[in-house]
Design a protein around this motif. Structure first.
Motif, PDB file in Angstrom:
ATOM      1  N   LYS A  23      67.082  96.776   3.554  1.00 18.41           N
ATOM      2  CA  LYS A  23      65.901  96.308   4.298  1.00 18.41           C
ATOM      3  C   LYS A  23      66.121  94.886   4.810  1.00 18.41           C
ATOM      4  N   ASP A  24      66.778  94.066   3.988  1.00 15.83           N
ATOM      5  CA  ASP A  24      67.086  92.688   4.360  1.00 15.83           C
ATOM      6  C   ASP A  24      67.969  92.669   5.601  1.00 15.83           C
TER       7      ASP A  24
ATOM      8  N   GLU B 271      68.122  94.866   7.870  1.00 20.82           N
ATOM      9  CA  GLU B 271      67.349  95.325   9.021  1.00 20.82           C
ATOM     10  C   GLU B 271      66.327  94.294   9.489  1.00 20.82           C
ATOM     11  N   GLY B 272      66.219  93.182   8.739  1.00 23.29           N
ATOM     12  CA  GLY B 272      65.259  92.143   9.100  1.00 23.29           C
ATOM     13  C   GLY B 272      63.838  92.440   8.666  1.00 23.29           C
ATOM     14  N   MET B 273      63.660  93.417   7.777  1.00 23.14           N
ATOM     15  CA  MET B 273      62.309  93.766   7.282  1.00 23.14           C
ATOM     16  C   MET B 273      62.015  92.913   6.054  1.00 23.14           C
ATOM     17  N   VAL B 274      61.619  91.669   6.318  1.00 23.69           N
ATOM     18  CA  VAL B 274      61.548  90.635   5.285  1.00 23.69           C
ATOM     19  C   VAL B 274      60.572  90.988   4.167  1.00 23.69           C
ATOM     20  N   HIS B 275      59.345  91.378   4.502  1.00 25.13           N
ATOM     21  CA  HIS B 275      58.335  91.652   3.476  1.00 25.13           C
ATOM     22  C   HIS B 275      58.731  92.842   2.602  1.00 25.13           C
ATOM     23  N   ASP B 276      59.242  93.903   3.246  1.00 21.43           N
ATOM     24  CA  ASP B 276      59.681  95.076   2.479  1.00 21.43           C
ATOM     25  C   ASP B 276      60.845  94.717   1.567  1.00 21.43           C
ATOM     26  N   ALA B 277      61.782  93.933   2.090  1.00 20.76           N
ATOM     27  CA  ALA B 277      62.941  93.528   1.295  1.00 20.76           C
ATOM     28  C   ALA B 277      62.505  92.712   0.078  1.00 20.76           C
TER      29      ALA B 277
ATOM     30  N   ASP C  47      59.629  92.713  -1.489  1.00 23.07           N
ATOM     31  CA  ASP C  47      58.972  93.592  -2.468  1.00 23.07           C
ATOM     32  C   ASP C  47      60.010  94.331  -3.318  1.00 23.07           C
TER      33      ASP C  47
END
Length: 469
Positions: A389-390, A392-398, A400
């Motif tokens: 996720k990190d 992919e740039g999905m900061v909040h999901d990463a 969590d």
């Protein structure tokens, strides 16, 4: 002669002008002091004829409390006088009107605006709590807006206030029904915790535009309050999890289930540590000096962390400052620090992302070594998902997922015997923690510019409200 009956009373040293409001036994006027550069004040005129024994006691208590309590968010009592017909309470003048009018003209308030107001109210209540004083009539009409340049609240009208703690009990019906705690409305014994319920109602009204038990009659209100149904928060507008948590804990019908005063003051949505106050700038400067030192020494990770912590105080300091020149100079400095923090963010991100990627092979090896430990293997799988996720740039999901995996892995580490697997696990935890902390700072810094802008928009909003008075 008819118009003369509406003329304000006369008081030596003051010129009474506009009527600001009136209640059961008092009328409030705007007034000018004849000397002392024509200072503007508010004067509460209480007619002696309207006073019964209870109202005399309330008035004396109000004078006593306001004379002894001094706080930037509690209305200042400058003096009190009397003549044959009236008792006069001379207080500071609040040109912004009250919070009720402010909410009504906007219908709802943004969560950030509401949080700033709540911080100021909470700081006033903390002062009262430490002196064992309960207000007992908290409502938007008794919260005044004093500043034309920013949201500066003043808690007022202590006519029902009492010296009492969470252990002291009373039974008299006090305050306004819409904001009264259930135990007070239902005429049972109550204590200082009724103020916390009122705070919840005010917070709810500011966010959603109406009180949770808005009713056409007292009997309808009482019926709603006596109900056992859980108070549900409207789905729109959306509020943060921290705000939602505080609302739900304040609006507990059973005072024994309601949030306590210490927990209220310490709640992350209240966040008194970072409220705008006179000390904000000094706290920010001490942190930024340390940040610059670390920056110059090449310790970019520590520098970024310190810039982040400094900004948590700089934004409130920027809001608190009212002098135009100083505010502009401070804003310029803050912009410089934000720019440097953004540069450091790129450097640190590149560095710890490289470490994260370099740790992939070690992570895969650790998974192989965890085949006999399903719980450890599952936690490492979550860590791998976080890294994906990190990427992919999905900061909040990463973030969590990082936090989920770390919660498990740290427990695993404490039970792991010495050896190669323990060494790899320890290194993995350090790498994941470093990245998780960075993402927290990244999320925080993304709000800096918008938050600074929000503060300016809020000041404009308050000025607009005041011009409507």
């Amino acid at each position: 002669m008819a118009s003369a009956s509406w003329a304000p009373p006369r008081l030596e040293d003051f010129i009474l002008t506009d009527k600001l409001g009136s209640g059961t036994y008092a009328t409030v006027y705007k007034a000018y002091r004849k000397r002392n550069a024509r200072e503007v004040v508010a004067i509460k005129c209480v007619s002696k004829k309207s006073l019964n024994k209870a109202s005399v006691e309330n008035l004396l208590t109000e004078i006593e409390i306001l004379k002894t309590v001094h706080h930037p968010h509690i209305l200042e009592l400058k003096d009190f006088q009397w003549d044959r017909d009236n008792i006069f309470l001379i207080t500071e003048y609040c040109p912004g009107g009250d919070l009720s009018h402010f909410i009504r003209t906007r219908r709802i308030l943004p969560e950030k605006t509401t949080q700033i107001f709540l911080q100021q109210l909470a700081s006033a209540l903390k002062c009262l709590y430490e002196k064992n004083i309960s207000h007992l009539d908290l409502k938007p009409q008794n919260i005044l807006l004093s500043s034309l340049d920013g949201p500066h609240l003043k808690l007022a009208d202590f006519g029902f206030a009492q010296h009492m703690t969470s252990q002291d009990e009373a039974q008299a019906l006090r305050g306004s029904p819409l904001y009264m705690a259930p135990e007070m409305v239902c005429r049972s014994h109550y204590d200082a915790r009724v103020d916390l319920w009122s705070v919840g109602v005010i917070l709810y009204e500011a966010l959603f535009g109406k009180a949770p038990f808005a009713s056409k009659s007292f009997s309808e209100l009482e019926e709603k309050i006596r109900s056992d149904r859980t108070i549900e928060l409207p789905p729109r507008p959306r509020v943060s999890l921290e705000c939602r948590d505080l609302l739900q804990r304040l609006l507990k019908r059973d005072p024994n289930e309601r949030i306590s005063f210490p927990d209220f003051f310490a709640h992350p949505f209240v966040d008194l540590e970072h409220m705008a106050c006179a000390e904000s700038l000094q706290k920010a400067l001490s942190l930024v000096i340390e940040a610059v030192e670390k920056d110059n020494a090449g310790d970019f990770t520590s520098a970024l962390t310190l810039y982040c912590r400094a900004m948590d105080y700089f934004i409130p300091a920027l809001h608190y400052e009212t002098d135009v020149r100083r505010k502009q100079a401070l804003r310029s400095k803050v912009t410089q620090y934000i720019s440097r923090a953004e540069e450091l963010k790129v450097l640190v991100s590149s560095s710890n992302r490289t470490l994260l990627m370099q740790g992939t092979s070690a992570r895969e090896l650790l998974k192989e070594m965890a085949q006999d430990k399903p719980r450890l293997f599952a936690a490492l799988e979550v860590a791998s998902a976080a890294v994906a996720k990190d990427e992919e740039g999905m900061v909040h999901d990463a973030l969590d997922l990082y936090q989920q995996s770390l919660g498990e892995l740290i427990l695993m580490l404490s039970a792991e015997a010495a050896g190669r697997r323990r060494e790899l696990l320890h290194a993995e935890i350090q790498t994941l923690m470093r990245r998780a902390e960075f993402l927290k700072e990244q999320i925080k810094t993304s709000h800096w510019k918008s938050e600074s802008l929000d503060q300016e928009m809020l000041s404009e909003s308050v000025r607009g409200s005041c011009s409507l008075q």
